[in-house]
Structures are given as structure tokens and as C-alpha cells.
Design an enzyme around this catalytic site. Structure first.
Site, PDB file in Angstrom:
ATOM      1  N   ASP A 262       0.764  -1.193  -0.091  1.00 27.01           N
ATOM      2  CA  ASP A 262       0.011  -0.082  -0.121  1.00 27.01           C
ATOM      3  C   ASP A 262       0.830   1.242  -0.038  1.00 27.01           C
ATOM      4  O   ASP A 262       2.167   1.368   0.195  1.00 27.01           O
ATOM      5  CB  ASP A 262      -1.124  -0.118   1.235  1.00 27.01           C
ATOM      6  CG  ASP A 262      -0.411  -0.380   2.722  1.00 27.01           C
ATOM      7  OD1 ASP A 262       0.878  -0.507   2.641  1.00 27.01           O
ATOM      8  OD2 ASP A 262      -1.017  -1.155   3.377  1.00 27.01           O
TER       9      ASP A 262
ATOM     10  N   ASP B  88      -7.752  -2.772  13.780  1.00 29.33           N
ATOM     11  CA  ASP B  88      -9.276  -3.355  13.243  1.00 29.33           C
ATOM     12  C   ASP B  88      -9.385  -4.428  12.566  1.00 29.33           C
ATOM     13  O   ASP B  88     -10.299  -4.551  11.818  1.00 29.33           O
ATOM     14  CB  ASP B  88      -9.977  -1.936  12.537  1.00 29.33           C
ATOM     15  CG  ASP B  88      -9.092  -1.443  11.128  1.00 29.33           C
ATOM     16  OD1 ASP B  88      -8.039  -2.109  10.903  1.00 29.33           O
ATOM     17  OD2 ASP B  88      -9.300  -0.528  10.554  1.00 29.33           O
TER      18      ASP B  88
ATOM     19  N   HIS C 227      -7.391  -4.726   9.780  1.00 24.60           N
ATOM     20  CA  HIS C 227      -7.096  -4.739   8.143  1.00 24.60           C
ATOM     21  C   HIS C 227      -5.655  -5.236   7.760  1.00 24.60           C
ATOM     22  O   HIS C 227      -4.762  -5.692   8.553  1.00 24.60           O
ATOM     23  CB  HIS C 227      -7.026  -2.958   7.997  1.00 24.60           C
ATOM     24  CG  HIS C 227      -5.860  -2.368   8.381  1.00 24.60           C
ATOM     25  ND1 HIS C 227      -5.787  -0.907   8.679  1.00 24.60           N
ATOM     26  CD2 HIS C 227      -4.626  -2.688   8.787  1.00 24.60           C
ATOM     27  CE1 HIS C 227      -4.648  -0.683   9.225  1.00 24.60           C
ATOM     28  NE2 HIS C 227      -3.830  -1.431   9.087  1.00 24.60           N
TER      29      HIS C 227
ATOM     30  N   GLU D 278      -9.609  -2.166   4.722  1.00 21.23           N
ATOM     31  CA  GLU D 278     -10.387  -1.990   6.058  1.00 21.23           C
ATOM     32  C   GLU D 278     -11.541  -2.666   6.274  1.00 21.23           C
ATOM     33  O   GLU D 278     -12.134  -3.063   5.210  1.00 21.23           O
ATOM     34  CB  GLU D 278     -10.766  -0.361   6.059  1.00 21.23           C
ATOM     35  CG  GLU D 278      -9.586   0.525   5.976  1.00 21.23           C
ATOM     36  CD  GLU D 278      -8.639   0.628   7.437  1.00 21.23           C
ATOM     37  OE1 GLU D 278      -8.718  -0.316   8.192  1.00 21.23           O
ATOM     38  OE2 GLU D 278      -7.965   1.723   7.567  1.00 21.23           O
TER      39      GLU D 278
END
Ligand code: PGA
Length: 247
Positions: free
Chosen positions: A67, A136, A138, A143
Site C-alpha cells: 500500500d 481493526d 485490516h 479496512e
């Protein structure tokens, strides 16, 4: 999925380096899927050490990163392109032209996402994908969501991600709100997947990843769709909830 619980961060980093170094020895022209963040920093130090000892070479290897922040140029100190040069590429013999990362400066989102997918396809896919995990759940910057993104996309970062990553920026306001991320489909298609987790703040999400529902609401849980490919290496703190609830 195989779980390896290490005593501490140093041992986790070394165990992970053993796997990546073996990959390079067995297949020098491997396509390595690489990750950024605090978690793999120790692993990268170990790989640099293996390289300096002459155990491994990156000369024939190629890398594709997971990313990049939307809007940051490769020269921005918080860009992931900058991170990769500082923590690995500048210290080993990988050819800069063989390192790939989404272009955060490309404002043509459709163009950039399809460019990156085509590039990965042309490389023949990823041999070994390294992952961290967000609080979370990810992986990359995929996400929690109601649907699975198969290919690269431009994603809106979750509040928890922006908060977690604000430690690298002068203020929370400076954290980019979007990022390009390799898709879950590409990640799951890798020949082998290595997920690292360290610290108490990852304990809850790691337990959900292994024992919760398999759902895009917890992107890391999708790794259970390809369990035979996945090795998770973590320290005792990150494993604490799994050890407490499941022995
Ligand atoms: P961290 O980030 O290694 O800095 O905890 C992991 C991630 O967000 O994937």
C-alpha cells in the site's frame, strides 16, 4: 493457519527473517510482497544482517508493496516508498527498478489501481506475502467492509487507522485520509502468506482473526479461506488473548 508464538519481538523478527531468507535461497528471483509499519522493522533489520553476512541476495528478487498513502510522493518521509528505502532497499542489493509500490501521487484512481494490478499480474503474482495487522483487522489497507475488494483499490482509512498512524505525523490532521491498497484477492492468491503481530494492542484482533467469524468486517479473518498457505508469527503479548481463551 499455523501460529508460532515467540517470547518477544526480537524472536518474532528472527523467525520471520528465517522464512523470507529461505524463500530467497530456494528461489532467488522470488516476488516478495512487502509491508510497512512498526511490526516488520525488526524483520527488515534481520534481513539486512543476513544479506551482509552473504547468506542472501536480493539481486534477482522483485518486490511489490501492499500500500501507499494517497497524496504522498515517494520523497515524503511518511510515504511508504520512503519507509522501504530507509528500512530495507537502501541496505541490500535489490535493484530499485525491481521494487514496486502504488504511486500515491497518481490522482487518477482507476488508472493507478488497474496499473498496479496489471503490474502484479505481469510479475506472475506474489510468491510470499508479508502482512502486518491493524487493530481493526485490516491487512494492507483493506479496512473492515461489507464486501471483499479483490484487486487494488483506493480506500478511505478508518478512524482507528488514522489514530494509530498519527504517531508518525505531526498531528492527526496530517494523516492522509485515503490510501491505495493491494486487494484481498491478490493477497489470498500469494503462494505463501506470513502475518506478523506484536504487542498487547493486537491481542484482541488476533483472537478474532483465528476464532471469530470469517468476514470482510475483519479482513484478516479472510486468511482462513486459504489456511494451508498462512503462517502467523507473533509475540506473547499479541497471542495473550488466544492463549487465555483457547490455551
Ligand atoms: P503496525 O501496523 O505494524 O505499525 O502496527 C500494522 C498495520 O497497520 O498493518
Amino acid at each position: 493457519m499455523k501460529l508460532i508464538v515467540c517470547e518477544n519481538y526480537a524472536e518474532m523478527s528472527r523467525r520471520a527473517a528465517d522464512i523470507i531468507s529461505a524463500q530467497l535461497v530456494l528461489k532467488p528471483n522470488s516476488v516478495l510482497g512487502l509491508a510497512t509499519g512498526s511490526t516488520p522493522e525488526g524483520l527488515y533489520r534481520e534481513l539486512i544482517s543476513d544479506y551482509k553476512k552473504g547468506i542472501i541476495s536480493f539481486e534477482e528478487a522483485k518486490s511489490v508493496n501492499l500500500d501507499e498513502y494517497f497524496g504522498l510522493s515517494p520523497d515524503h518521509p511518511q510515504s511508504y516508498a520512503f519507509f522501504m528505502r530507509a528500512h530495507l532497499f537502501d541496505h541490500v542489493d535489490i535493484k530499485p527498478e525491481n521494487t514496486f509500490i502504488p504511486d500515491g501521487t497518481n490522482v487518477d484512481r482507476d488508472g493507478e489501481t488497474s496499473r498496479y494490478d496489471t503490474l502484479i499480474e505481469k510479475l506472475g503474482g506474489v510468491d510470499l506475502q508479508l502482512l502486518g495487522i491493524g487493530v481493526d483487522g485490516h491487512i494492507g489497507f483493506n479496512e473492515p467492509s461489507d464486501s471483499i475488494s479483490l484487486g487494488t483499490s483506493c480506500v478511505a482509512l478508518d478512524e482507528s487507522t488514522i489514530k494509530a498512524n498519527s504517531r508518525f505525523f505531526a498531528s492527526e490532521d496530517e494523516v492522509p485520509k485515503y490510501a491505495y491498497s493491494m486487494g484481498c484477492g491478490t493477497i489470498l492468491s500469494a503462494g505463501r502468506i506470513l502475518l506478523l503481530a506484536s504487542g498487547k494492542n493486537k491481542a484482541e484482533i488476533l483472537e478474532k482473526t483465528f476464532y471469530g467469524e470469517v468476514t470482510p468486517r475483519v479482513p484478516a479473518s479472510l486468511l482462513r479461506l486459504v489456511p494451508e498457505k498462512v503462517t502467523v508469527i507473533c509475540d506473547r503479548d499479541a497471542a495473550s488473548k488466544i492463549l487465555e481463551l483457547h490455551g
